[in-house]
Every structure is written in C-alpha cells, then in structure tokens.
Design a protein around this motif. Sequence first.
Motif, PDB file in Angstrom:
ATOM      1  N   TYR A   1       0.826  -1.211   0.000  1.00 60.11           N
ATOM      2  CA  TYR A   1       0.000   0.000   0.000  1.00 60.11           C
ATOM      3  C   TYR A   1       0.859   1.260   0.000  1.00 60.11           C
ATOM      4  O   TYR A   1       0.610   2.197  -0.760  1.00 60.11           O
ATOM      5  N   ASN A   2       1.882   1.277   0.852  1.00 58.93           N
ATOM      6  CA  ASN A   2       2.750   2.453   0.910  1.00 58.93           C
ATOM      7  C   ASN A   2       3.576   2.613  -0.359  1.00 58.93           C
ATOM      8  O   ASN A   2       3.900   3.734  -0.745  1.00 58.93           O
ATOM      9  N   ALA A   3       3.908   1.518  -1.005  1.00 51.61           N
ATOM     10  CA  ALA A   3       4.655   1.604  -2.253  1.00 51.61           C
ATOM     11  C   ALA A   3       3.823   2.270  -3.350  1.00 51.61           C
ATOM     12  O   ALA A   3       4.359   2.939  -4.235  1.00 51.61           O
ATOM     13  N   THR A   4       2.502   2.112  -3.279  1.00 52.63           N
ATOM     14  CA  THR A   4       1.647   2.758  -4.276  1.00 52.63           C
ATOM     15  C   THR A   4       1.502   4.255  -4.023  1.00 52.63           C
ATOM     16  O   THR A   4       1.126   4.998  -4.920  1.00 52.63           O
ATOM     17  N   LYS A   5       1.789   4.694  -2.799  1.00 50.55           N
ATOM     18  CA  LYS A   5       1.645   6.104  -2.444  1.00 50.55           C
ATOM     19  C   LYS A   5       2.891   6.939  -2.743  1.00 50.55           C
ATOM     20  O   LYS A   5       2.859   8.154  -2.594  1.00 50.55           O
ATOM     21  N   VAL A   6       3.983   6.304  -3.148  1.00 46.86           N
ATOM     22  CA  VAL A   6       5.225   7.036  -3.411  1.00 46.86           C
ATOM     23  C   VAL A   6       5.129   7.721  -4.764  1.00 46.86           C
ATOM     24  O   VAL A   6       4.784   7.115  -5.770  1.00 46.86           O
ATOM     25  N   ASP A   7       5.447   9.019  -4.776  1.00 51.28           N
ATOM     26  CA  ASP A   7       5.522   9.780  -6.014  1.00 51.28           C
ATOM     27  C   ASP A   7       6.990   9.807  -6.431  1.00 51.28           C
ATOM     28  O   ASP A   7       7.815  10.439  -5.785  1.00 51.28           O
ATOM     29  N   PHE A   8       7.313   9.089  -7.506  1.00 48.27           N
ATOM     30  CA  PHE A   8       8.708   8.925  -7.886  1.00 48.27           C
ATOM     31  C   PHE A   8       9.306  10.163  -8.558  1.00 48.27           C
ATOM     32  O   PHE A   8      10.506  10.242  -8.718  1.00 48.27           O
ATOM     33  N   THR A   9       8.475  11.137  -8.917  1.00 50.24           N
ATOM     34  CA  THR A   9       9.029  12.378  -9.455  1.00 50.24           C
ATOM     35  C   THR A   9       9.574  13.258  -8.334  1.00 50.24           C
ATOM     36  O   THR A   9      10.555  13.958  -8.518  1.00 50.24           O
ATOM     37  N   ASN A  10       8.921  13.250  -7.178  1.00 46.95           N
ATOM     38  CA  ASN A  10       9.381  13.966  -5.977  1.00 46.95           C
ATOM     39  C   ASN A  10       9.342  13.003  -4.794  1.00 46.95           C
ATOM     40  O   ASN A  10       8.438  13.068  -3.958  1.00 46.95           O
ATOM     41  N   PRO A  11      10.318  12.112  -4.689  1.00 51.58           N
ATOM     42  CA  PRO A  11      10.215  11.049  -3.675  1.00 51.58           C
ATOM     43  C   PRO A  11      10.377  11.508  -2.231  1.00 51.58           C
ATOM     44  O   PRO A  11       9.977  10.793  -1.331  1.00 51.58           O
ATOM     45  N   PHE A  12      10.952  12.669  -1.986  1.00 49.15           N
ATOM     46  CA  PHE A  12      11.176  13.099  -0.612  1.00 49.15           C
ATOM     47  C   PHE A  12      10.371  14.335  -0.248  1.00 49.15           C
ATOM     48  O   PHE A  12      10.779  15.136   0.585  1.00 49.15           O
ATOM     49  N   GLU A  13       9.195  14.486  -0.846  1.00 50.50           N
ATOM     50  CA  GLU A  13       8.332  15.620  -0.547  1.00 50.50           C
ATOM     51  C   GLU A  13       6.911  15.134  -0.285  1.00 50.50           C
ATOM     52  O   GLU A  13       6.436  14.202  -0.930  1.00 50.50           O
ATOM     53  N   GLY A  14       6.259  15.753   0.662  1.00 45.14           N
ATOM     54  CA  GLY A  14       4.851  15.496   0.933  1.00 45.14           C
ATOM     55  C   GLY A  14       4.575  14.099   1.446  1.00 45.14           C
ATOM     56  O   GLY A  14       5.241  13.592   2.350  1.00 45.14           O
ATOM     57  N   ASP A  15       3.556  13.480   0.847  1.00 45.03           N
ATOM     58  CA  ASP A  15       3.123  12.151   1.290  1.00 45.03           C
ATOM     59  C   ASP A  15       4.122  11.057   0.947  1.00 45.03           C
ATOM     60  O   ASP A  15       4.076   9.980   1.540  1.00 45.03           O
ATOM     61  N   SER A  16       5.023  11.314   0.020  1.00 38.01           N
ATOM     62  CA  SER A  16       6.014  10.305  -0.332  1.00 38.01           C
ATOM     63  C   SER A  16       6.956  10.020   0.833  1.00 38.01           C
ATOM     64  O   SER A  16       7.381   8.879   1.029  1.00 38.01           O
ATOM     65  N   THR A  17       7.274  11.027   1.606  1.00 42.23           N
ATOM     66  CA  THR A  17       8.136  10.830   2.769  1.00 42.23           C
ATOM     67  C   THR A  17       7.463   9.913   3.782  1.00 42.23           C
ATOM     68  O   THR A  17       8.086   8.997   4.327  1.00 42.23           O
ATOM     69  N   ILE A  18       6.181  10.148   4.007  1.00 40.75           N
ATOM     70  CA  ILE A  18       5.426   9.304   4.932  1.00 40.75           C
ATOM     71  C   ILE A  18       5.336   7.881   4.386  1.00 40.75           C
ATOM     72  O   ILE A  18       5.438   6.908   5.146  1.00 40.75           O
ATOM     73  N   ALA A  19       5.179   7.743   3.082  1.00 41.61           N
ATOM     74  CA  ALA A  19       5.124   6.415   2.473  1.00 41.61           C
ATOM     75  C   ALA A  19       6.455   5.684   2.631  1.00 41.61           C
ATOM     76  O   ALA A  19       6.479   4.480   2.919  1.00 41.61           O
ATOM     77  N   PHE A  20       7.567   6.403   2.475  1.00 42.09           N
ATOM     78  CA  PHE A  20       8.877   5.773   2.673  1.00 42.09           C
ATOM     79  C   PHE A  20       9.060   5.317   4.117  1.00 42.09           C
ATOM     80  O   PHE A  20       9.602   4.242   4.383  1.00 42.09           O
ATOM     81  N   ILE A  21       8.601   6.128   5.058  1.00 50.13           N
ATOM     82  CA  ILE A  21       8.681   5.739   6.467  1.00 50.13           C
ATOM     83  C   ILE A  21       7.845   4.486   6.712  1.00 50.13           C
ATOM     84  O   ILE A  21       8.261   3.568   7.426  1.00 50.13           O
ATOM     85  N   GLY A  22       6.673   4.413   6.101  1.00 51.78           N
ATOM     86  CA  GLY A  22       5.827   3.229   6.226  1.00 51.78           C
ATOM     87  C   GLY A  22       6.462   1.991   5.615  1.00 51.78           C
ATOM     88  O   GLY A  22       6.341   0.888   6.150  1.00 51.78           O
ATOM     89  N   ILE A  23       7.144   2.173   4.488  1.00 52.13           N
ATOM     90  CA  ILE A  23       7.824   1.051   3.838  1.00 52.13           C
ATOM     91  C   ILE A  23       8.944   0.525   4.726  1.00 52.13           C
ATOM     92  O   ILE A  23       9.079  -0.683   4.932  1.00 52.13           O
ATOM     93  N   VAL A  24       9.737   1.429   5.276  1.00 53.75           N
ATOM     94  CA  VAL A  24      10.840   1.015   6.157  1.00 53.75           C
ATOM     95  C   VAL A  24      10.303   0.335   7.416  1.00 53.75           C
ATOM     96  O   VAL A  24      10.838  -0.690   7.857  1.00 53.75           O
TER      97      VAL A  24
END
Length: 65
Positions: free
Chosen positions: A18-41
């Motif tokens: 689920y968190n992998a689907t929320k990552v925006d690969f154009t801006n991976p360290f901004e907004g909800d992508s950061t939260i998604a990376f934390i969830g993945i880890v």
Amino acid sequence: MKIVSYIVIAFAAILLVYNATKVDFTNPFEGDSTIAFIGIVASLCAIVLMLIFLMSKMIDDKTKN
C-alpha cells in the motif's frame, strides 16, 4: 504464537504494498512520499523482526528435543 507471527508478516506485507503505491517517484522526498517511505521502512523492519522471532523459536524447539 506461530499463527500470530504469520498474521503480522502478512499485515506488514500488505502495508508495504500500500505504501509503495503512495510514493511519487518524481518527488520522492516531498509530501506524502516521505510518509510512504517511512511506512515502507517500518513494514520491512516488522517483517525482519518477525522472521528473526520465528527462526529463534525454531532453534529453541530443536535444542529442547
């Protein structure tokens, strides 16, 4: 206890996907992508911890017999 471990692993895997689907690969360290990376880890950590727990239980069972 084994069944609970497998349930936790399955739940963590579902959250990982689920968190992998929320990552925006154009801006991976901004907004909800950061939260998604934390969830993945966090999901990966949970899976690794549960696998270590299962391995320790298997070793404990073999040494008792």
